[in-house]
Every structure is written in structure tokens, then in C-alpha cells.
Design a protein around this motif. Sequence first.
Motif, PDB file in Angstrom:
ATOM      1  N   THR A 124      14.076 -24.258   0.488  1.00 40.17           N
ATOM      2  CA  THR A 124      13.963 -22.985   1.206  1.00 40.17           C
ATOM      3  C   THR A 124      12.617 -22.881   1.916  1.00 40.17           C
ATOM      4  OG1 THR A 124      13.249 -22.027  -0.903  1.00 40.17           O
ATOM      5  CG2 THR A 124      15.545 -21.693  -0.271  1.00 40.17           C
ATOM      6  N   GLU A 178      17.971 -16.672   5.903  1.00 44.01           N
ATOM      7  CA  GLU A 178      16.696 -17.380   5.839  1.00 44.01           C
ATOM      8  C   GLU A 178      16.140 -17.672   7.238  1.00 44.01           C
ATOM      9  OE1 GLU A 178      15.147 -17.377   3.206  1.00 44.01           O
ATOM     10  OE2 GLU A 178      16.585 -17.369   1.565  1.00 44.01           O
ATOM     11  N   ARG A 201      24.834 -21.624  -0.167  1.00 43.53           N
ATOM     12  CA  ARG A 201      24.505 -21.665  -1.587  1.00 43.53           C
ATOM     13  C   ARG A 201      23.180 -22.386  -1.780  1.00 43.53           C
ATOM     14  NH1 ARG A 201      27.316 -19.239  -5.461  1.00 43.53           N
ATOM     15  NH2 ARG A 201      29.308 -18.480  -4.714  1.00 43.53           N
ATOM     16  N   LEU A 202      22.495 -22.041  -2.857  1.00 43.21           N
ATOM     17  CA  LEU A 202      21.219 -22.657  -3.207  1.00 43.21           C
ATOM     18  C   LEU A 202      21.360 -23.357  -4.551  1.00 43.21           C
ATOM     19  CD1 LEU A 202      18.822 -19.644  -2.437  1.00 43.21           C
ATOM     20  CD2 LEU A 202      19.254 -21.617  -0.974  1.00 43.21           C
ATOM     21  N   ARG A 203      20.571 -24.421  -4.743  1.00 39.54           N
ATOM     22  CA  ARG A 203      20.534 -25.070  -6.053  1.00 39.54           C
ATOM     23  C   ARG A 203      19.091 -25.190  -6.507  1.00 39.54           C
ATOM     24  NH1 ARG A 203      23.033 -30.312  -5.497  1.00 39.54           N
ATOM     25  NH2 ARG A 203      20.983 -31.102  -4.948  1.00 39.54           N
ATOM     26  N   PHE A 204      18.848 -24.766  -7.753  1.00 39.50           N
ATOM     27  CA  PHE A 204      17.513 -24.899  -8.345  1.00 39.50           C
ATOM     28  C   PHE A 204      17.410 -26.259  -9.004  1.00 39.50           C
ATOM     29  CE2 PHE A 204      14.772 -24.683 -12.077  1.00 39.50           C
ATOM     30  CZ  PHE A 204      13.641 -24.049 -11.604  1.00 39.50           C
ATOM     31  N   LEU A 213      14.031 -24.889  -4.668  1.00 37.41           N
ATOM     32  CA  LEU A 213      15.363 -24.379  -4.333  1.00 37.41           C
ATOM     33  C   LEU A 213      15.857 -25.126  -3.111  1.00 37.41           C
ATOM     34  CD1 LEU A 213      14.828 -20.547  -4.801  1.00 37.41           C
ATOM     35  CD2 LEU A 213      16.379 -22.002  -6.125  1.00 37.41           C
ATOM     36  N   VAL A 219      29.027 -22.575   2.069  1.00 40.04           N
ATOM     37  CA  VAL A 219      28.884 -21.184   2.482  1.00 40.04           C
ATOM     38  C   VAL A 219      28.838 -20.267   1.258  1.00 40.04           C
ATOM     39  CG1 VAL A 219      30.046 -19.260   3.625  1.00 40.04           C
ATOM     40  CG2 VAL A 219      29.965 -21.501   4.721  1.00 40.04           C
ATOM     41  N   ASN A 220      27.888 -19.349   1.238  1.00 40.93           N
ATOM     42  CA  ASN A 220      27.840 -18.317   0.212  1.00 40.93           C
ATOM     43  C   ASN A 220      28.444 -17.017   0.740  1.00 40.93           C
ATOM     44  OD1 ASN A 220      27.002 -17.038  -2.263  1.00 40.93           O
ATOM     45  ND2 ASN A 220      25.367 -16.089  -1.081  1.00 40.93           N
TER      46      ASN A 220
ATOM     47  N   ARG B 201      32.838 -11.804  -6.952  1.00 41.46           N
ATOM     48  CA  ARG B 201      33.055 -11.658  -5.511  1.00 41.46           C
ATOM     49  C   ARG B 201      33.691 -10.304  -5.226  1.00 41.46           C
ATOM     50  NH1 ARG B 201      31.477 -15.237  -1.801  1.00 41.46           N
ATOM     51  NH2 ARG B 201      30.740 -17.123  -2.767  1.00 41.46           N
ATOM     52  N   VAL B 230      17.707 -18.677  -8.011  1.00 41.14           N
ATOM     53  CA  VAL B 230      18.674 -18.543  -6.921  1.00 41.14           C
ATOM     54  C   VAL B 230      18.890 -17.066  -6.599  1.00 41.14           C
ATOM     55  CG1 VAL B 230      21.098 -18.901  -6.273  1.00 41.14           C
ATOM     56  CG2 VAL B 230      19.817 -20.749  -7.411  1.00 41.14           C
TER      57      VAL B 230
END
Lengths: 318, 318
Positions: A124, A178, A201-204, A213, A219-220, B201, B230
Motif C-alpha cells: 500500500t 488508495e 483485497r489486501l493481504r498482511f 500490506l 476486487v473487494n 457482505r 487490513v
Amino acid sequence: MFPLLVATVLAAEDPLPSWKDTAPKKAIIAFVHKVTDEGSPDFVPQPERIATFDNDGTLWAEQPVYFQAFFIFDRVKALAADHPEWKEKEPFASVLKGDMKGVAAAGEKGAMELLAATHTGMTTEEFSKSVTDWIGTAKHPKTGRPYTEMVYQPMLELTAYLRAKGFKTFIVSGGGIEFMRPWTEKVYGIPPEQVVGSSGRLRFEMRGDKPALFELPEVNLIDDKEGKPVGIQTHIGRRPIAAFGNSDGDLQMLQWTMAGDGPRFALLVHHTDAEREWAYDRTSHIGKLDKALDEATAKGWTVVDMKADWSAIFPPAK
Amino acid sequence: MFPLLVATVLAAEDPLPSWKDTAPKKAIIAFVHKVTDEGSPDFVPQPERIATFDNDGTLWAEQPVYFQAFFIFDRVKALAADHPEWKEKEPFASVLKGDMKGVAAAGEKGAMELLAATHTGMTTEEFSKSVTDWIGTAKHPKTGRPYTEMVYQPMLELTAYLRAKGFKTFIVSGGGIEFMRPWTEKVYGIPPEQVVGSSGRLRFEMRGDKPALFELPEVNLIDDKEGKPVGIQTHIGRRPIAAFGNSDGDLQMLQWTMAGDGPRFALLVHHTDAEREWAYDRTSHIGKLDKALDEATAKGWTVVDMKADWSAIFPPAK
């Protein structure tokens, strides 16, 4: 001057100097007084004063294409040296040749490939830096101005006026969350935590002992049309009392806002000024305004005629 | 008194009266001065003062089970009249019999069925009302107090102190976002838009001419462990400078917070007071604190020993 006189003079100052004294300005000011004047029967407590703004075509311009598309094209060019294969591979080849018809021919699949290549597979923070670098230097192809000066002066005044009256202002945009956050605070006075947009979507994960991140190519939320009330509920958790948009993509946000109890305000910006900006509506490929215009007319929502209602469009050049 | 003297006296007032004068209180106050005193080399501008708080076990208690589980059990009982089949169907039958071992035996699949039956298939407004109704009347089985009084007085003081010093306080909880929002503003002074939590959702649709948001039985975000950074990025869009938790579920939030540049603060509440509250850590089935305790020790993060560091646990009964 005595304090009371000072207060009176300040109160008399025009909070919306770039709005002509036509119906939209009168409607905005009447609504704000109705919900903020102590003793008003329609008074709304300060925490409930949530106002949501679309971005593309509402707070800044969106022609000839969404500005985020220019960012994508410029990023593809900047990254091309590391991707020699792009010279032969669509839609990248068309972007590199500046062939917009070729890009368009690649359709939604092509658009997703461009989005993935320029928005994902990095942290990010890396993505944020790429936006900050770009927006600090890029210029609009028609006006030659930085994109951050392609914002509507009347809307800057409106967001500031609402905040001065105790509203919390949010962006609710189909654009990338973002992509907006690095500059919205400086340009609009809207901090990152009040920006709602489309997101992946994000991944830690840990990079060695440093957490990061990552932006994933999944797609989120598509924060457009039916997605706008979903984004509003997810991020804000309460219904706005005022909403501002310019296209059919904003219709559900305006419907959701107006369906609540108590005083409500909905406004559409109608792009009618081909000379100072652009003129487009029902058949535009960007910012199509058709169903929402009919519904606004039928329901008496406020519609801004840019040509007739705004004395200035963009802020003076810096 | 003269203004300067008033200011001095006010400044000398203890912002954290339920904290004993031990190391955690001193560390908190030193950090706050470091980042907020004008002229401090570690001064942080107000918009960057983001503080995130876990909820279960950090702002309110979490034993003998997460309070949201009591809500689920009570909702199943309330809805049972409309679902005669639940008498024979697990995990509902066990809930109706008050057989917690039977509920536990149904495992994660059973938990998801209970969650779906009580949290989805209705509008966001209907769900919110069910929470508001419950939390206004339900009592904790051990203390007999409303759940909203099972909050930690020292943490109420801490959140208020941080806000008075220009921090924006957020909840970042594994609990349900829509389960918390109806009451966090009243109880903690934290508005719905500053609540991050686990979520399902949502779907926007028209009920006749009235728009509604429906809670779907599909997971959107599990805001726990890796999900907390996240959730923070998705909702807030910038990294906190201070984070507060109590369990291994908070470890990644604390890691993410501490990995940023500049001054940082991380705190864990360690439940050590079996007499006034509960004592649990490394082997607890709820709020397990093991890896995070080791990391806090190794990295010098602040750890609150509830028994030794807090002079009060809960607020006085209303």
C-alpha cells in the motif's frame, strides 16, 4: 467593532462566492440553516450531519476520461522498461503507442489487466508513493493544469461551508480508494479515513520482521451504483443527510440518502458548460447522466446547471 | 483565578484517575506529551494522531464468552417461536436448552449457522434495532450488570484523554461491526464511522420504491489477527501511531502500528485480577494472550497488569 457586530458581519459574508444567486445556492443555504440553526424544528445534532460527495465529475473533472485512467497510462509507460514483453502484448502495446482505440478494444478484461499491472503486486505504501509522485507532476492534456487544479471551485466552497456548519464530509467515489487518499486532505480538506472508493483485497504479511500490506488483484468493492450505499454503510455506518453527485453512478447513493427520516438534501451537478468545462449528459461514455436526471426532476432534487449557476468553474491557477 | 493559573491547575489535573501511578500510566502520559507538546522534536500533527483500540477484553470484558455470543443466544431464543424446527436442529436445540457444551460441539460450522440466523437475512436497520433492544435490557450472567457497564473505567479515561489531546480514536475489533455501532458512541464516545469490525457482505435493493441494505450470509472481513491491519487500511487509510489490545488477536495490529516511522505506542491489557474481573492469558479459550505477551516483553511494549495498575476496573453502577 463590537463582538456582536463582528458576528453579524461574518454571518453576512457569502460562504459560496462562486455560486450565482440562483436556485441551487438558495436551496443549499436554506437546507443548511434548517438543519443547523438552534431552535429549528428540523435541527440535526452535529454527529448526524454526514455529507457524501462523489469525486469524478462532482468534485473534479472527468473528461476526456477519468483521471485515474491517465495515471494508469502514465504508470504503464513508466513501468515499460521492466516489461519488454508489453511492446507486443495488448492492452499494454496500445497504451505504449498512445492508441486509445486499441485500449478501448481490449474491453473490460483489458482494463482489469491494466489495473492489476499498475495497482497491485506492491505494498500500500509503494502504491501510495506512485500516486503522490504522479499527481505532483502530471498535467491535464487539454488544459495543461495539474489535475489537483481541475477541481470545482464552487464545490470546494461547498465542502468548506458544510464543515464550518458542523458537517463531516466524505468522498464516496467509484474511483480507487488508495488512488484518492494520498491527496484528498490537501486538495479537498477530506482526510483518508473519510474517503470511500473502489478497492482491491489486501493481504498482511511479514517481510522479514517488517509487516506489510500487499495490494492483491482481487476486487473487494466496486463503489459505484448499488455499491455506493454498500460503501457508505461499510465505512460510515450511518446514512448521510446530504449527498452530491453528477451521474447515474450516484443515483443509488442519492436514493439511499433521501429515503431516511427527517430533512434531506440531494444535488446533481449537470455538466452544461462546453466553453468553460464540458457539456455532456444522457449519451456520454463518461459520467452518463440519464436516469438520475429524470429522478431528480421527478422528485425535486437540486440540479446545478454549471453554465447558469456557477460564476467560476476551476480555482485560479497557482 | 487568573487565566494562566487556571490553565496550570487544569493541566495538573489527573487525566487518568483510575490508573495507579505505575509504569503504564507514566508511559502513556510521556508518550502523549512527546507527540502533542508544541516544540517537541517528536511532535505529530493532529490529523496523524490515530489511535486504535481492540474492543473485547480491551475496552469491555470478554468472559465467560464474548458478549456477542450472549446476544446470539438471546436472539435465537427470541426467534425460536418462528422456527419450531430449531427444537430438533443443532446447534439451535442446544442453545434453546442452555447446553453450552452442545453448542461448542457444533464447532465453527455451528457458529456460522447461529451467526447467519441472527445477523443476516434482514436489513441493516432491522439488525441495528435488534442490537439496541438487546443491549438496553440484557444483563451479564455473573455480575448482573448491563453489558455497557462491563467496560473498563481506566480505558474510558484513556480514550477521553487521547481525544482531548487531539487524537482520533477508533475501535478495531474482531467483533461484528454492526453489533458495535449502535452503542459505541454513547458508551465510548466513538462514532459509528470510527468503528472497524468483522463484517458480512451487504446487498442494496429496492423494496418497492424504498431502498434497503440487506445483510448477506457471506463473510466480507474477519477483523482479527492479520485482518486487523487490513481493516485499518481499508477503513482508516493511514497507520495508527498508538494501538491498544489484550490478546494474540491484536498482535498484528500492534506490529503494524509499531513498524511505522516516528514515535509509536503499543499497549496490552493483561487480565490478572481474578477477584475484581478475570485472570487469564496463555491458555485461555477466550482472549488468549501468549505470543503477543512474549513479543511485548521482547520489544518493551507497555503491558498493563490489571490488578497492580488499575485502581478501578468498572465504572460505578448507574
